[in-house]
Design an enzyme around this catalytic site. Structure first.
Site, PDB file in Angstrom:
ATOM      1  N   HIS A 184      -1.436   2.518  26.369  1.00  0.00           N
ATOM      2  CA  HIS A 184      -2.360   1.512  26.913  1.00  0.00           C
ATOM      3  C   HIS A 184      -3.472   2.209  27.692  1.00  0.00           C
ATOM      4  O   HIS A 184      -3.198   3.117  28.492  1.00  0.00           O
ATOM      5  CB  HIS A 184      -1.583   0.554  27.830  1.00  0.00           C
ATOM      6  CG  HIS A 184      -2.455  -0.518  28.398  1.00  0.00           C
ATOM      7  ND1 HIS A 184      -2.865  -1.613  27.648  1.00  0.00           N
ATOM      8  CD2 HIS A 184      -3.044  -0.654  29.612  1.00  0.00           C
ATOM      9  CE1 HIS A 184      -3.639  -2.380  28.398  1.00  0.00           C
ATOM     10  NE2 HIS A 184      -3.763  -1.820  29.590  1.00  0.00           N
TER      11      HIS A 184
ATOM     12  N   THR B  87       8.628  -3.712  26.743  1.00  0.00           N
ATOM     13  CA  THR B  87       9.559  -4.785  27.114  1.00  0.00           C
ATOM     14  C   THR B  87       8.815  -6.108  26.936  1.00  0.00           C
ATOM     15  O   THR B  87       7.641  -6.107  26.541  1.00  0.00           O
ATOM     16  CB  THR B  87      10.020  -4.649  28.585  1.00  0.00           C
ATOM     17  OG1 THR B  87       8.869  -4.755  29.418  1.00  0.00           O
ATOM     18  CG2 THR B  87      10.748  -3.340  28.838  1.00  0.00           C
TER      19      THR B  87
ATOM     20  N   ASP C 201       2.471  -5.113  28.555  1.00  0.00           N
ATOM     21  CA  ASP C 201       2.074  -3.827  29.143  1.00  0.00           C
ATOM     22  C   ASP C 201       2.847  -3.534  30.435  1.00  0.00           C
ATOM     23  O   ASP C 201       2.359  -2.807  31.315  1.00  0.00           O
ATOM     24  CB  ASP C 201       0.557  -3.779  29.412  1.00  0.00           C
ATOM     25  CG  ASP C 201      -0.254  -3.947  28.130  1.00  0.00           C
ATOM     26  OD1 ASP C 201       0.182  -3.438  27.091  1.00  0.00           O
ATOM     27  OD2 ASP C 201      -1.315  -4.596  28.176  1.00  0.00           O
TER      28      ASP C 201
ATOM     29  N   SER D 241      -1.711   5.306  29.838  1.00  0.00           N
ATOM     30  CA  SER D 241      -0.266   5.244  30.123  1.00  0.00           C
ATOM     31  C   SER D 241       0.515   5.073  28.828  1.00  0.00           C
ATOM     32  O   SER D 241       0.095   4.315  27.950  1.00  0.00           O
ATOM     33  CB  SER D 241       0.061   4.020  30.993  1.00  0.00           C
ATOM     34  OG  SER D 241      -0.747   3.951  32.138  1.00  0.00           O
TER      35      SER D 241
ATOM     36  N   ASN E 242       4.496   2.148  23.562  1.00  0.00           N
ATOM     37  CA  ASN E 242       3.102   1.688  23.470  1.00  0.00           C
ATOM     38  C   ASN E 242       2.221   2.607  24.302  1.00  0.00           C
ATOM     39  O   ASN E 242       2.676   3.171  25.305  1.00  0.00           O
ATOM     40  CB  ASN E 242       2.991   0.259  24.018  1.00  0.00           C
ATOM     41  CG  ASN E 242       1.575  -0.298  23.894  1.00  0.00           C
ATOM     42  OD1 ASN E 242       0.915  -0.113  22.862  1.00  0.00           O
ATOM     43  ND2 ASN E 242       1.098  -0.958  24.920  1.00  0.00           N
TER      44      ASN E 242
HETATM   45  C1  GAR Z   1      -6.255   3.226  22.093  1.00  0.00           C
HETATM   46  O1  GAR Z   1      -7.203   3.683  23.017  1.00  0.00           O
HETATM   47  C2  GAR Z   1      -5.139   2.501  22.796  1.00  0.00           C
HETATM   48  O2  GAR Z   1      -4.931   2.919  24.117  1.00  0.00           O
HETATM   49  C3  GAR Z   1      -5.619   1.086  22.768  1.00  0.00           C
HETATM   50  O3  GAR Z   1      -6.277   0.926  21.551  1.00  0.00           O
HETATM   51  C4  GAR Z   1      -6.852   2.172  21.173  1.00  0.00           C
HETATM   52  C5  GAR Z   1      -6.526   2.401  19.708  1.00  0.00           C
HETATM   53  O4  GAR Z   1      -7.258   3.475  19.202  1.00  0.00           O
HETATM   54  N1  GAR Z   1      -4.510   0.189  22.873  1.00  0.00           N
HETATM   55  C6  GAR Z   1      -4.568  -0.981  23.478  1.00  0.00           C
HETATM   56  O5  GAR Z   1      -5.569  -1.429  23.989  1.00  0.00           O
HETATM   57  C7  GAR Z   1      -3.258  -1.748  23.475  1.00  0.00           C
HETATM   58  N2  GAR Z   1      -3.289  -2.820  24.403  1.00  0.00           N
HETATM   59  P1  GAR Z   1      -6.866   4.123  17.818  1.00  0.00           P
HETATM   60  O6  GAR Z   1      -6.712   2.979  16.802  1.00  0.00           O
HETATM   61  O7  GAR Z   1      -8.052   5.002  17.477  1.00  0.00           O
HETATM   62  O8  GAR Z   1      -5.592   4.893  18.008  1.00  0.00           O
END
Ligand code: GAR
Length: 207
Positions: free
Chosen positions: A109, A141, A145, A136, A107
């Site tokens: 984050h 798991t 996060d 990150s 993942n």
């Molecule tokens: C990304 O910035 C990622 O880090 C975040 O969503 C965005 C997706 O962008 N993820 C989270 O917040 C997960 N908890 P994308 O659809 O343009 O790749």
């Protein structure tokens, strides 16, 4: 060659970065399917444009989390992936689901974990007056996060930053970092062992 399934919920810019890295040979693998829990998101179009099966498993059509996850597992496992990549996948996953892919699911984050798990990370960084922010990548798991961190990238927060500018800066970093980590996994350099992330046979220690 590794077989990758990517799960998304939206725009899919990280998905695009991974597709580009597969196409230019930086990742020794192929994206065999892209699955979204929301239909009609731009990430599915990106997959179609790249000739990758683009599938919606719409969580709102299921009466329970467990039914949704069973359908998701069935869909993912048709492609027999070695790696499942969460790229902006915005559903919380049960420990049963996570266990099914333990050690083979990544993942990304938008915070310097363990700071700010969950939502609204940019807002919380600004509210707390943090001087540093970043992204990150970790193994997934059961703890939200909270899985072992593999790599992070950080930058300085400036006085004129707002949520939008932080999002832009983070995404620039994510689009380099995520394909790189995926390439490590696909080339066998990255593993999950004894509850830890290992890179080049060394436990990764961040903190
Ligand atoms: C990304 O910035 C990622 O880090 C975040 O969503 C965005 C997706 O962008 N993820 C989270 O917040 C997960 N908890 P994308 O659809 O343009 O790749």
């Amino acid at each position: 060659m590794s077989n990758i399934v990517v799960l998304i919920s939206g725009n899919g810019s990280n998905l695009q970065a991974i597709i580009d890295s597969v196409q230019n040979g930086a990742i020794d693998g192929c994206v065999s399917a892209v699955i979204s829990n929301k239909p009609d998101v731009y990430g599915l179009e990106r997959a179609e444009k790249a000739g990758i099966p683009a599938i919606a498993v719409d969580h709102s059509q299921f009466s329970s989390r467990s039914d949704f996850e069973q359908a998701l597992i069935q869909t993912i496992d048709q492609y027999q992936p070695n790696l499942v990549v969460l790229a902006g996948f915005m559903r919380i996953l049960s420990s049963e689901f996570v266990q099914h892919y333990l050690g083979t699911m990544l993942n990304i984050h938008p915070s310097l974990l363990p700071k700010y798990p969950g939502l609204n990370t940019h807002k919380r960084v600004l509210e707390n007056g943090d001087k540093e922010h970043g992204t990150s990548v970790h193994f997934v798991t059961a703890e939200l996060d909270g899985g072992p961190i593999i790599a992070q990238r950080s930058f300085h927060v400036t006085a004129d930053d707002n949520e939008e500018s932080l999002q832009k800066k983070i995404q620039q970093q994510e689009h380099k970092l995520y394909p790189e980590v995926v390439s490590w996994f696909c080339s066998g350099r990255l593993q999950f062992k004894d509850g830890k992330a290992w890179l080049d046979q060394q436990p990764v220690s961040i903190l």
